[in-house]
Design a protein around this motif. Structure first.
Motif, PDB file in Angstrom:
ATOM      1  N   GLY A 295     -12.263 -40.789 -23.341  1.00 52.30           N
ATOM      2  CA  GLY A 295     -13.466 -41.130 -22.108  1.00 52.30           C
ATOM      3  C   GLY A 295     -13.965 -42.730 -21.812  1.00 52.30           C
ATOM      4  O   GLY A 295     -14.075 -42.906 -21.057  1.00 52.30           O
ATOM      5  N   ALA A 296     -12.634 -43.794 -21.875  1.00 47.37           N
ATOM      6  CA  ALA A 296     -12.917 -44.923 -21.503  1.00 47.37           C
ATOM      7  C   ALA A 296     -11.883 -44.607 -20.201  1.00 47.37           C
ATOM      8  O   ALA A 296     -12.706 -45.011 -19.257  1.00 47.37           O
ATOM      9  N   MET A 297     -11.184 -43.925 -20.593  1.00 50.01           N
ATOM     10  CA  MET A 297     -10.330 -43.558 -18.960  1.00 50.01           C
ATOM     11  C   MET A 297     -10.928 -42.996 -17.613  1.00 50.01           C
ATOM     12  O   MET A 297     -11.142 -43.922 -16.790  1.00 50.01           O
ATOM     13  N   ALA A 298     -11.862 -42.063 -18.191  1.00 47.82           N
ATOM     14  CA  ALA A 298     -12.944 -41.532 -17.421  1.00 47.82           C
ATOM     15  C   ALA A 298     -14.052 -42.503 -16.992  1.00 47.82           C
ATOM     16  O   ALA A 298     -14.114 -42.741 -15.629  1.00 47.82           O
ATOM     17  N   ARG A 299     -14.982 -43.253 -17.260  1.00 51.00           N
ATOM     18  CA  ARG A 299     -15.489 -44.906 -16.839  1.00 51.00           C
ATOM     19  C   ARG A 299     -14.877 -45.569 -16.355  1.00 51.00           C
ATOM     20  O   ARG A 299     -15.702 -45.981 -15.167  1.00 51.00           O
ATOM     21  N   GLU A 300     -13.859 -45.709 -16.965  1.00 48.01           N
ATOM     22  CA  GLU A 300     -13.141 -46.698 -15.826  1.00 48.01           C
ATOM     23  C   GLU A 300     -12.479 -45.403 -14.493  1.00 48.01           C
ATOM     24  O   GLU A 300     -12.869 -46.600 -13.609  1.00 48.01           O
ATOM     25  N   ALA A 301     -12.448 -44.739 -14.584  1.00 43.37           N
ATOM     26  CA  ALA A 301     -11.114 -44.150 -12.832  1.00 43.37           C
ATOM     27  C   ALA A 301     -12.918 -43.605 -12.416  1.00 43.37           C
ATOM     28  O   ALA A 301     -13.398 -43.862 -11.053  1.00 43.37           O
ATOM     29  N   ARG A 302     -14.682 -44.018 -12.699  1.00 43.64           N
ATOM     30  CA  ARG A 302     -15.709 -43.165 -12.686  1.00 43.64           C
ATOM     31  C   ARG A 302     -15.928 -44.965 -11.862  1.00 43.64           C
ATOM     32  O   ARG A 302     -16.916 -45.269 -10.673  1.00 43.64           O
ATOM     33  N   ALA A 303     -15.830 -45.914 -12.303  1.00 40.53           N
ATOM     34  CA  ALA A 303     -16.440 -47.201 -12.179  1.00 40.53           C
ATOM     35  C   ALA A 303     -14.583 -47.439 -10.464  1.00 40.53           C
ATOM     36  O   ALA A 303     -15.410 -48.486 -10.073  1.00 40.53           O
TER      37      ALA A 303
ATOM     38  N   GLY B 277     -14.529 -45.447  -9.053  1.00 41.58           N
ATOM     39  CA  GLY B 277     -14.978 -44.497  -7.384  1.00 41.58           C
ATOM     40  C   GLY B 277     -14.418 -43.463  -7.604  1.00 41.58           C
ATOM     41  O   GLY B 277     -14.527 -42.571  -6.585  1.00 41.58           O
ATOM     42  N   GLN B 278     -13.639 -43.529  -8.394  1.00 45.28           N
ATOM     43  CA  GLN B 278     -12.920 -41.472  -8.698  1.00 45.28           C
ATOM     44  C   GLN B 278     -13.797 -40.715  -9.392  1.00 45.28           C
ATOM     45  O   GLN B 278     -13.372 -40.372 -10.794  1.00 45.28           O
ATOM     46  N   GLU B 279     -14.884 -39.992  -8.175  1.00 47.04           N
ATOM     47  CA  GLU B 279     -15.286 -39.757  -9.678  1.00 47.04           C
ATOM     48  C   GLU B 279     -14.726 -37.963 -10.015  1.00 47.04           C
ATOM     49  O   GLU B 279     -15.269 -37.793 -11.097  1.00 47.04           O
ATOM     50  N   LYS B 280     -14.256 -37.495  -8.922  1.00 48.66           N
ATOM     51  CA  LYS B 280     -13.783 -36.768  -9.109  1.00 48.66           C
ATOM     52  C   LYS B 280     -12.449 -36.000 -10.511  1.00 48.66           C
ATOM     53  O   LYS B 280     -12.453 -35.396 -11.873  1.00 48.66           O
ATOM     54  N   LEU B 281     -11.663 -37.150 -11.013  1.00 43.79           N
ATOM     55  CA  LEU B 281     -11.282 -37.247 -11.930  1.00 43.79           C
ATOM     56  C   LEU B 281     -12.397 -37.435 -13.282  1.00 43.79           C
ATOM     57  O   LEU B 281     -11.395 -37.210 -14.385  1.00 43.79           O
ATOM     58  N   ALA B 282     -12.432 -39.121 -12.472  1.00 45.07           N
ATOM     59  CA  ALA B 282     -13.598 -39.133 -14.267  1.00 45.07           C
ATOM     60  C   ALA B 282     -13.736 -37.754 -14.292  1.00 45.07           C
ATOM     61  O   ALA B 282     -14.544 -37.242 -15.641  1.00 45.07           O
ATOM     62  N   LEU B 283     -15.225 -36.898 -13.707  1.00 42.70           N
ATOM     63  CA  LEU B 283     -15.114 -35.063 -14.024  1.00 42.70           C
ATOM     64  C   LEU B 283     -14.350 -34.427 -15.087  1.00 42.70           C
ATOM     65  O   LEU B 283     -14.182 -33.463 -15.746  1.00 42.70           O
ATOM     66  N   ASP B 284     -13.535 -34.472 -13.578  1.00 44.71           N
ATOM     67  CA  ASP B 284     -12.411 -33.294 -15.090  1.00 44.71           C
ATOM     68  C   ASP B 284     -11.506 -34.160 -15.968  1.00 44.71           C
ATOM     69  O   ASP B 284     -11.386 -33.475 -17.266  1.00 44.71           O
ATOM     70  N   ILE B 285     -12.199 -35.778 -16.185  1.00 44.07           N
ATOM     71  CA  ILE B 285     -11.204 -35.861 -17.799  1.00 44.07           C
ATOM     72  C   ILE B 285     -12.442 -35.923 -18.808  1.00 44.07           C
ATOM     73  O   ILE B 285     -12.564 -35.410 -19.863  1.00 44.07           O
ATOM     74  N   ASP B 286     -13.822 -35.603 -17.915  1.00 44.37           N
ATOM     75  CA  ASP B 286     -14.594 -35.865 -19.075  1.00 44.37           C
ATOM     76  C   ASP B 286     -14.716 -33.827 -19.936  1.00 44.37           C
ATOM     77  O   ASP B 286     -15.038 -33.780 -20.660  1.00 44.37           O
TER      78      ASP B 286
END
Length: 455
Positions: free
Chosen positions: A260-268, A270-279
């Protein structure tokens, strides 16, 4: 009552043995009575024959006479059933008045022959028991032989036999009743250890104890010991499962938190697609963990000897919690559950079942959700209905492991799959169809129940 019942088998065997013993006893007593009655009759007839032998007199011309008539009045009554006849030399004979114009068929024996008894034909087509003896008189000439026969009608013997049977049959029936009562008491005492064992098992099912009493006869002790070992093994297995489920939950919390922290870091970054996949993967893993934990808890609660819980308070508590959600306040919630209804399982599992089913109904209902439950034999029947669009039979078949009903709404179908797992863990049944009154989905659950005083 089942034919496999030990009580039925012992009762039938005891009844057959009692009937057989009474039948054989009655037959034996009747044979003994007949034999003794005939012996007594022969003895009495022989006394009459000896009396006649002492009173008989033969004149010089061979005429027979009695110095005194027998005292029994039946000898003087025609066809009374008691007769005597004396046969002398030259074919002369002397008969009792009871014979009237008939005679006893005799075959004189040689002098000195012991008396004997036999059955002969009598007057008016009767059957006579006859005692005969040949005696030698000293007067008028020594060595004169006369044949004496005294007979009794068999009807008299049969009358005594009927009188005996009229007393014997009620006596045997009374004896049979006493034997049946005694056998019932014996069977009751013999089966007492099994009734105590059943009571202990009920207490274990109710969660009141975790071991069977060892105060049992030696014949039942091996069964009790094996059951106690089985219960102890089950408790140990449940405890291991609980520990492993807890370890699994704790072991996955940290990796899921890290992801979850990795998804938030990716979203921060600008890697929105990667964050959505991780979530999405985190949520999927979380759902699978929740489902596995729910099934583990259900398996623990459904084991032998868990407490029951009241259905109505759990349902009302769940409805109150769901009403706090923004889109649930406008719905009409109808709950109809008897206060005496009880579920033979864990309260937490029942709350999770209600939560999943009512939450699914809340998501799809237009204006109304209905929950009602009732006892059905040894089971609890729970029905959840809504006035939403419902689902077809094909869509209901999609609710299986790892599959969701509709991806358009969060969690749709996954809660129903968890509910199905919980129901199966309790060896219950779940069914999906369309509500005939509300038009939406109707979910019917069948779960094990308990009577109000089971605990």
């Amino acid at each position: 009552m089942s034919r496999r019942s030990l009580l039925v088998r012992l009762g039938c065997a005891a009844a057959l043995m009692i009937l057989l013993a009474l039948a054989l006893g009655g037959l034996g007593l009747t044979l003994i009575f007949d034999r003794q009655m005939q012996h007594r009759a022969v003895a009495e007839l022989d006394i009459h024959a000896k009396t006649l032998a002492a009173q008989v007199h033969v004149a010089a011309d061979g005429t027979l006479s009695l110095e005194a008539q027998p005292v029994d009045p039946r000898f003087g009554q025609p066809y009374s059933g008691l007769y005597w006849q004396i046969s002398g030399p030259g074919g002369r004979s002397l008969r009792s008045r009871s014979l009237w114009d008939t005679a006893i068929p005799v075959e004189p024996d040689p002098p000195g022959t012991p008396r004997h008894s036999t059955w002969v034909d009598g007057p008016q087509q009767t059957l006579l028991l006859s005692v005969e003896r040949t005696v030698l008189l000293e007067e008028p000439d020594p060595g004169v032989a006369v044949h004496i026969a005294v007979a009794l009608d068999s009807a008299d013997l049969q009358a005594e036999r009927r009188s005996f049977l009229s007393l014997l049959v009620p006596s045997l029936l009374a004896l049979g009743l006493l034997l049946a009562i005694a056998m019932a008491c014996f069977i009751h005492l013999a089966l007492r250890p099994f009734r105590a064992l059943r009571t202990d098992l009920r207490a274990i099912h109710a969660g009141q104890r975790r071991q069977l009493s060892r105060e049992v006869p030696d014949e039942v002790q091996p069964v009790v010991d094996d059951l106690n070992r089985l219960i102890a093994f089950q408790d140990a297995a449940v405890e291991r499962a609980r520990t492993q489920a807890g370890d699994l939950a704790h072991g996955l919390k940290t990796p899921l938190a890290v992801m979850g922290a990795m998804a938030r870091e990716a979203r921060a970054q600008g890697q929105e697609k990667l964050a959505l996949d991780i979530d999405e993967q985190v949520r999927a893993m979380g759902r699978h963990v929740d489902r596995a934990l729910a099934r583990a808890r259900a398996g623990m609660a459904a084991t032998l000897g868990r407490h029951a819980c009241d259905v109505a308070p759990v349902a009302k508590k769940t409805v109150r919690a769901l009403k706090t959600l923004p889109d649930a306040a406008a719905l009409l919630w109808q709950v109809d559950i008897p206060d005496t209804l009880r579920f033979a399982g864990d309260e937490g599992d029942l709350m999770e079942l209600f939560g999943n089913l009512l939450d699914n109904a809340r998501k799809w209902a237009s204006a109304q959700v209905r929950l009602h439950a009732a006892a059905s034999g040894r089971f609890v029947k729970i029905v959840v209905e809504d006035d939403g669009p419902g689902m077809s039979e094909e869509e209901a078949a999609h609710i299986e492991r790892g599959r969701r009903w509709d991806e358009s709404r969060p969690g749709t179908g996954f809660g129903l799959a968890i509910a199905r797992d919980l129901v199966e863990a309790y060896r219950g049944a779940i069914g999906f169809d369309r509500s005939p009154e509300l038009g939406g989905l109707r979910i019917t659950l069948t779960l094990p129940g308990k009577p109000p005083d089971a605990d």
